[in-house]
Design an enzyme around this catalytic site. Structure first.
Site, PDB file in Angstrom:
ATOM      1  N   ASP A  81       8.774  -3.465  -1.153  1.00 54.09           N
ATOM      2  CA  ASP A  81       8.166  -3.215   0.152  1.00 54.09           C
ATOM      3  C   ASP A  81       6.787  -3.871   0.219  1.00 54.09           C
ATOM      4  O   ASP A  81       6.021  -3.821  -0.747  1.00 54.09           O
ATOM      5  CB  ASP A  81       8.046  -1.706   0.368  1.00 54.09           C
ATOM      6  CG  ASP A  81       7.529  -1.341   1.741  1.00 54.09           C
ATOM      7  OD1 ASP A  81       7.880  -2.038   2.706  1.00 54.09           O
ATOM      8  OD2 ASP A  81       6.775  -0.345   1.846  1.00 54.09           O
ATOM      9  N   ASN A 234      11.153   3.477   6.831  1.00 54.26           N
ATOM     10  CA  ASN A 234      10.324   3.654   5.645  1.00 54.26           C
ATOM     11  C   ASN A 234       9.681   5.036   5.672  1.00 54.26           C
ATOM     12  O   ASN A 234       9.102   5.447   6.681  1.00 54.26           O
ATOM     13  CB  ASN A 234       9.242   2.573   5.590  1.00 54.26           C
ATOM     14  CG  ASN A 234       9.791   1.238   5.160  1.00 54.26           C
ATOM     15  OD1 ASN A 234      10.989   0.979   5.256  1.00 54.26           O
ATOM     16  ND2 ASN A 234       8.920   0.367   4.691  1.00 54.26           N
TER      17      ASN A 234
END
Length: 290
Positions: A81, A234
């Site tokens: 990420d 997320n």
């Protein structure tokens, strides 16, 4: 089972549910996330952010994430990420990560396109998926964009649908994180969301879209975002808080005369994080999808 981001999100896009992407900063958080996914028969994304380097190195936690994914009974993506550099994305792919996000959203559009395209070519050659970002995800400090050191008005932070279409066609990314008002961190004020913008972007180019700053929204806001085109969500801050609260409650409940073992503290954190992940998965609609 270890899978790519593309195959997981394509199914989510077709069936209109969201897949949770939960940050893994320790063995305990990884165990909690996988246990929740297996219990609910849900696909899941285990992710590590470059910003977690101060907590644990990718070279330490990466192999643990990959082993947890390979041993899992459900589809698991292992994802980098907010990759801060092309080199860090290449390193994650070389380690075996099945997906990376390259974040050049603070750079000029053409630079973002060029650099993201470089990552896409490298990752796709090795069978990995790529996520990028266009627009800006705010921090909980109003007006500040995550990782950029700059401040933007909310309108400046929102992703432009036509720019998104051009970006996707030029880079061939598998998923795109878009700005529509969400923020990283603990919300100090209610975010101003433009959920209709997701639909406009999806209508311009129908690929899986990603919500960053996904913690702290209402159940209805999550569901509307997913209906409008969000496929990956997320989620980290409130998961970490849940683990901390679980440990705190465990310590409060202990008697002073009781022996205090670290593994019992860790187990309390795992139990609390697992419950929070299960709650999120049910809201996202990914439960029972495998």
């Amino acid at each position: 089972m270890l899978v790519t981001l593309k195959e997981v999100l394509e199914k989510a896009k077709q069936e209109k549910y969201g897949v949770g992407a939960f940050n893994c900063t320790s063995l305990e958080s990884g165990m909690a996330i996988i246990a929740a996914a297996e219990e609910l028969k849900s696909p899941v994304i285990l992710q590590y952010a470059d910003s977690h380097r101060h907590l644990i190195s990718i070279d330490v936690i990466g192999p643990i994430m990959l082993q947890l994914a390979k041993a899992a009974k459900v589809p698991v993506v292992v994802h980098l990420d907010h990759g801060a550099s092309i080199e860090s994305c290449k390193h994650a792919v070389d380690m075996g990560f099945t997906s990376v996000m390259y974040d050049a959203s603070a750079k000029p559009f053409e630079d973002n396109v060029k650099e993201t395209r470089t990552v896409v070519e490298y990752a796709h050659e090795k069978g990995a998926s790529v996520e990028a970002e266009l627009g800006h995800i705010l921090t909980s400090k109003a007006g500040a964009a995550e990782g950029s050191g700059k401040s933007y008005t909310r309108e400046e932070a929102y992703t432009d649908p036509l720019m998104a279409k051009e970006f996707i066609e030029k880079t061939e990314v598998d998923a795109l994180a878009i700005g529509f008002g969400t923020a990283h961190g603990i919300y100090t004020e209610k975010p101003v969301l433009d959920l209709g913008r997701i639909t406009l972007i999806k209508n311009a180019k129908n690929i899986p879209y990603v919500m960053h700053g996904g913690s702290g929204l209402s159940e209805e806001e999550y569901k509307t975002a997913i209906k409008n085109g969000i496929c990956k969500i997320n989620y980290y801050t409130y998961l970490s808080l849940a683990g901390g609260k679980g440990v705190m409650q465990y310590l409060i409940d202990k008697k002073e005369s009781d022996a205090l073992y670290f593994e019992e503290i860790a187990k309390a954190g795992i139990t609390a994080m697992r419950a929070d992940v299960e709650r999120a998965m049910k809201i996202f609609g990914s439960d029972g999808r495998f």
